[in-house]
Scaffold this active site. Sequence first.
Site, PDB file in Angstrom:
ATOM      1  N   ASN A 143      -6.524   3.372 -11.723  1.00  0.00           N
ATOM      2  CA  ASN A 143      -5.445   2.417 -11.466  1.00  0.00           C
ATOM      3  C   ASN A 143      -4.124   3.059 -11.863  1.00  0.00           C
ATOM      4  O   ASN A 143      -4.088   4.003 -12.655  1.00  0.00           O
ATOM      5  CB  ASN A 143      -5.676   1.142 -12.280  1.00  0.00           C
ATOM      6  CG  ASN A 143      -4.649   0.059 -11.968  1.00  0.00           C
ATOM      7  OD1 ASN A 143      -4.322  -0.171 -10.802  1.00  0.00           O
ATOM      8  ND2 ASN A 143      -4.135  -0.602 -12.990  1.00  0.00           N
ATOM      9  N   GLY A 169       0.780  -1.236   0.000  1.00  0.00           N
ATOM     10  CA  GLY A 169       0.000   0.000   0.000  1.00  0.00           C
ATOM     11  C   GLY A 169       0.807   1.279   0.000  1.00  0.00           C
ATOM     12  O   GLY A 169       0.387   2.272   0.593  1.00  0.00           O
ATOM     13  N   SER A 170       1.935   1.292  -0.705  1.00  0.00           N
ATOM     14  CA  SER A 170       2.737   2.531  -0.712  1.00  0.00           C
ATOM     15  C   SER A 170       2.040   3.635  -1.508  1.00  0.00           C
ATOM     16  O   SER A 170       2.133   4.813  -1.161  1.00  0.00           O
ATOM     17  CB  SER A 170       4.149   2.269  -1.252  1.00  0.00           C
ATOM     18  OG  SER A 170       4.124   1.975  -2.628  1.00  0.00           O
ATOM     19  N   ASN A 171       1.323   3.271  -2.567  1.00  0.00           N
ATOM     20  CA  ASN A 171       0.561   4.292  -3.301  1.00  0.00           C
ATOM     21  C   ASN A 171      -0.619   4.786  -2.477  1.00  0.00           C
ATOM     22  O   ASN A 171      -0.969   5.965  -2.530  1.00  0.00           O
ATOM     23  CB  ASN A 171       0.084   3.745  -4.649  1.00  0.00           C
ATOM     24  CG  ASN A 171       1.131   3.924  -5.735  1.00  0.00           C
ATOM     25  OD1 ASN A 171       1.616   5.031  -5.952  1.00  0.00           O
ATOM     26  ND2 ASN A 171       1.493   2.843  -6.398  1.00  0.00           N
ATOM     27  N   LEU A 224      -8.538  -9.280 -10.764  1.00  0.00           N
ATOM     28  CA  LEU A 224      -9.137  -8.627 -11.921  1.00  0.00           C
ATOM     29  C   LEU A 224     -10.618  -8.394 -11.649  1.00  0.00           C
ATOM     30  O   LEU A 224     -11.320  -9.299 -11.202  1.00  0.00           O
ATOM     31  CB  LEU A 224      -8.979  -9.502 -13.170  1.00  0.00           C
ATOM     32  CG  LEU A 224      -7.612  -9.479 -13.856  1.00  0.00           C
ATOM     33  CD1 LEU A 224      -7.612 -10.446 -15.032  1.00  0.00           C
ATOM     34  CD2 LEU A 224      -7.262  -8.081 -14.328  1.00  0.00           C
ATOM     35  N   HIS A 266      -0.201   1.874 -13.253  1.00  0.00           N
ATOM     36  CA  HIS A 266       0.540   0.740 -13.823  1.00  0.00           C
ATOM     37  C   HIS A 266       1.987   1.177 -14.068  1.00  0.00           C
ATOM     38  O   HIS A 266       2.225   2.285 -14.563  1.00  0.00           O
ATOM     39  CB  HIS A 266      -0.104   0.301 -15.137  1.00  0.00           C
ATOM     40  CG  HIS A 266       0.550  -0.887 -15.747  1.00  0.00           C
ATOM     41  ND1 HIS A 266       0.411  -2.160 -15.216  1.00  0.00           N
ATOM     42  CD2 HIS A 266       1.363  -1.007 -16.822  1.00  0.00           C
ATOM     43  CE1 HIS A 266       1.115  -3.010 -15.950  1.00  0.00           C
ATOM     44  NE2 HIS A 266       1.689  -2.336 -16.927  1.00  0.00           N
ATOM     45  N   MET A 297      -4.737  -7.063  -6.656  1.00  0.00           N
ATOM     46  CA  MET A 297      -4.288  -8.107  -7.571  1.00  0.00           C
ATOM     47  C   MET A 297      -5.417  -8.935  -8.191  1.00  0.00           C
ATOM     48  O   MET A 297      -5.160  -9.830  -8.988  1.00  0.00           O
ATOM     49  CB  MET A 297      -3.304  -9.039  -6.857  1.00  0.00           C
ATOM     50  CG  MET A 297      -2.054  -8.325  -6.351  1.00  0.00           C
ATOM     51  SD  MET A 297      -1.257  -7.262  -7.598  1.00  0.00           S
ATOM     52  CE  MET A 297      -0.606  -8.515  -8.706  1.00  0.00           C
TER      53      MET A 297
END
Length: 201
Positions: free
Chosen positions: A107, A12-14, A92, A109, A90
């Site tokens: 999101n 959870g760094s973002n 979908l 990426h 993780m």
Amino acid sequence: MLKLGVLASGRGSNLQSIIDAVEAGEIEAEVKVVISDNENAQALERATKHQIEAQYVGPEDYSTSNGFEQAIIDQLERYDVELVILAGFMKLLSPYFIKYYQNRIMNIHPSLLPAFKGLHAQQQALDYGVKVAGCTVHFVDQGMDTGPIILQAVVPVKEDDTEDSLATRILEEEHKVYPEAVKLYAEDKLEIEGRKVIIKR
């Protein structure tokens, strides 16, 4: 004030970068709930530390993936979430979930999309021999990493880069552009026209 719900599976760094930006008053928003499919996710600890509701929703507790997703939707609805943030989630998401939150799921990426979709994007970039890599914040559609692009950041690739060293430098940029994208959304400055996201200044 914009209500955020974050889905995360790992450290959870973002998530932390968004929490920090919210607490610093840089984003007119509030993280209402953090949901994880991994009961040991550090993201849940981060949420609790900041007095944010932390919820574990285990896929194994549901007989179908639809039931699992509905449980997540129920939690997001409980907190009146307006924008769903994927931060290393993780699983979908199904077309049903994506349609339910049409143009309200973001999101990030670790590549310059549309290049190097899917897992291990940094290693894909190194294997291909590119000179620059980076990250992309995008709205989520029903494809994998194919939604309209909001922001991108470029990271030079070094001759001696490994997957880990490149990933570390890309992550530094992720922590800048993801909060910025959420900020633009909160300020109603994002407009989707087909494949393009127009940033209104």
